[in-house]
Design a protein around this motif. Structure first.
Motif, mmCIF file in Angstrom:
data_model
loop_
_atom_site.group_PDB
_atom_site.id
_atom_site.type_symbol
_atom_site.label_atom_id
_atom_site.label_comp_id
_atom_site.label_asym_id
_atom_site.label_seq_id
_atom_site.Cartn_x
_atom_site.Cartn_y
_atom_site.Cartn_z
ATOM 1 N N UNK A 463 112.758 9.927 90.972
ATOM 2 C CA UNK A 463 114.116 9.405 90.875
ATOM 3 C C UNK A 463 115.092 10.539 90.595
ATOM 4 N N UNK A 464 116.377 10.215 90.716
ATOM 5 C CA UNK A 464 117.413 11.211 90.421
ATOM 6 C C UNK A 464 117.339 11.636 88.966
ATOM 7 N N UNK A 465 117.043 10.703 88.067
ATOM 8 C CA UNK A 465 116.972 11.048 86.644
ATOM 9 C C UNK A 465 115.884 12.078 86.395
ATOM 10 N N UNK A 466 114.700 11.876 86.996
ATOM 11 C CA UNK A 466 113.623 12.850 86.827
ATOM 12 C C UNK A 466 113.995 14.182 87.458
ATOM 13 N N UNK A 467 114.587 14.139 88.644
ATOM 14 C CA UNK A 467 114.976 15.368 89.322
ATOM 15 C C UNK A 467 116.000 16.146 88.500
ATOM 16 N N UNK A 468 116.960 15.452 87.906
ATOM 17 C CA UNK A 468 117.981 16.127 87.096
ATOM 18 C C UNK A 468 117.352 16.817 85.896
ATOM 19 N N UNK A 469 116.393 16.148 85.245
ATOM 20 C CA UNK A 469 115.730 16.759 84.088
ATOM 21 C C UNK A 469 114.980 18.021 84.491
ATOM 22 N N UNK A 470 114.278 17.963 85.624
ATOM 23 C CA UNK A 470 113.498 19.124 86.073
ATOM 24 C C UNK A 470 114.424 20.264 86.460
ATOM 25 N N UNK A 471 115.469 19.964 87.242
ATOM 26 C CA UNK A 471 116.374 21.018 87.705
ATOM 27 C C UNK A 471 117.098 21.642 86.521
ATOM 28 N N UNK A 472 117.495 20.822 85.549
ATOM 29 C CA UNK A 472 118.170 21.367 84.363
ATOM 30 C C UNK A 472 117.252 22.333 83.636
ATOM 31 N N UNK A 473 115.960 21.998 83.510
ATOM 32 C CA UNK A 473 115.019 22.881 82.821
ATOM 33 C C UNK A 473 114.767 24.165 83.598
#
Length: 477
Positions: A463-473
């Motif tokens: 999902x976008x939420x998971x992708x955002x967390x990964x990209x932010x890290x």
């Protein structure tokens, strides 16, 4: 006049509001105590008979982010319904005879619907939708031929709309409007056509909402909410998203990129100091004998790394790759250089299609049309793609490079070419794999995800939420 709102909780209207807020939270809408208190004040200030005023007031009090309105509206209709049971209204369903339970006169009912659609009477259309569902959308409705023997009726929007067929009334309504107000202008005719189409779409939604309300009364709000409330954009899974949801996801790219960039700025402010410089610290503290000690830190020299993206653009994975590439393009200022390589059976560079200023509408179609990605049958070949990338562009990956692989790692039982991938990962400063499949499916069937995960870190990004967390890290600090 619409039916008054009634509290469904044993604690009255305040308890009903708390139940509504709890449903919003269960569907991903963050609502805190402060917003709940504001919503209670809204209910105390507004006239509850004016349902749409209540809807807008609660939305203003409870919603804080874009993309939450569709879930809010669906839950509002369940917790603050427009009517109870069959409701009451002035619009009646015409019958073939005078009996209240006689067969429905479908032709007469379509005549009534055509008149209301032509006049644009929204309130009467809503009443007609309730009456039509009661007469045509039930398994026990008269005239449907699906009567149950003592069984509890079930409701069907498809059944009611199939009998009414409101779309087929468009030409008839336009002819009536032309006869009433003659005008040969093509512009006026097109405006009328679009207006009637919008009214028909609104009536179809009224039927669907009414069926959902009846079903919720029968089976319970919570059960209906689990399937009827649309997911927020950040909760939609890439691999199961349809075209409209993917278009909505693409509209969230820029706001998401701004949020990630602001978080990165905060991280950078908090990480201004480098690691402790022991030599300078000791020299500073010699004059005081170490009491007090004055720490000295090395000067941080933050650099923006280069980014190389390898993305699978085949099949349903293309939606995930497209969204991620748009996000990378929006964040490209965080990197000194970005190069993009697409692959299906072999890899090819498509960086020029994602350059700043490039037209991004239809970019994936251009990738598939212009890039040399297919060698034989058009099925994903990760091993062959890694091999062709290493053969043609191995110099793109160096000690300053962050390598990002996008794909589901399904090799169609072909050689995964782990040796070449290990070499590419060894050349890079960092390497990560973003996989849109659920972790429980890694390694099943033709998936080589677990084997690739032994070579480089693999992250679940459904999902976008998971992708955002990964990209932010992964963003450079």
């Amino acid at each position: 006049m619409e039916a008054p709102l009634r509290a469904g909780s044993e604690h009255g209207l305040p308890g009903h509001l708390v139940d509504f807020v709890g449903a919003l939270r269960r569907h991903g809408v963050a609502v805190g105590p402060g917003e709940t208190i504001d919503a209670a004040q809204v209910l105390g200030a507004l006239e509850l008979l004016h349902r749409e005023h209540v809807r807008e007031g609660l939305a203003a009090a409870l919603l804080r982010r874009s993309g939450q309105r569709s879930a809010f509206d669906a839950l509002f209709d369940l917790y603050f319904p427009a009517a109870l049971g069959a409701g009451t209204g002035e619009v009646e369903v015409p019958r073939v005879d005078d009996a209240a339970d006689g067969p429905v006169d479908v032709d007469a009912l379509r005549d009534v619907l055509a008149d209301l659609l032509r006049d644009g009477d929204t309130a009467a259309l809503a009443e007609l939708a309730r009456a039509a569902v009661d007469a045509l959308g039930s398994s026990g409705a008269a005239g449907t031929g699906i009567r149950g023997a003592g069984a509890q009726p079930s409701w069907s929007a498809y059944q009611a709309l199939r009998v009414l067929s409101p779309e087929t009334l468009l030409a008839r309504i336009l002819d009536d409007l032309r006869a009433a107000e003659p005008d040969d202008s093509a512009f006026v005719d097109e405006v009328r056509r679009r207006e009637i189409r919008d009214r028909i779409a609104a009536f179809r939604k009224m039927i669907t909402d009414e069926v959902r309300r009846r079903t919720a009364e029968q089976r319970g709000r919570e059960q209906v909410a689990r399937t009827a409330v649309p997911k927020q954009a950040e909760q939609v899974e890439f691999l199961s998203a349809h075209a409209e949801q993917l278009a909505q996801l693409r509209r969230t790219v820029q706001p998401l990129a701004r949020r990630l960039a602001s978080r990165l700025a905060v991280r950078r402010r908090h990480a201004k100091r480098g690691t402790l410089d022991m030599r300078r610290t000791l020299r500073r503290s010699m004059s005081t004998g170490g009491v007090p000690m004055r720490p000295a830190y090395r000067t941080r020299r933050p650099g923006r790394p280069e980014l190389v993206v390898l993305c699978d653009v085949s099949g349903s994975v293309a939606g995930f790759s497209h969204f991620t590439l748009l996000l990378v393009q929006a964040l490209r200022e965080q990197f000194s250089k970005v190069r993009v390589f697409a692959f299906v059976e072999r890899a090819d560079e498509v960086t020029h299609l994602f350059d700043p200023g490039a037209e991004l509408s239809g970019v994936m179609q251009r990738v598939l049309r212009e890039a040399d990605l297919v060698a034989f049958d058009g099925h994903s070949d990760y091993g062959g793609s890694f091999g062709s990338f290493a053969e043609g562009w191995s110099e793109a990956v160096g000690p300053k490079t962050s390598l990002l692989v996008l794909g589901d790692a399904r090799t169609n039982y072909r050689d995964p070419n782990l040796r070449v991938l290990k070499r590419l990962v060894g050349q890079a400063r960092h390497a990560h794999w973003l996989n849109p499949e659920p972790r429980r499916q890694w390694g099943s069937g033709d998936s080589a995800a677990l084997r690739y995960a032994d070579v480089l870190p693999m992250h679940e990004c459904r999902t976008v939420a998971q992708l955002a967390d990964v990209v932010e890290a992964l963003l450079p600090v």
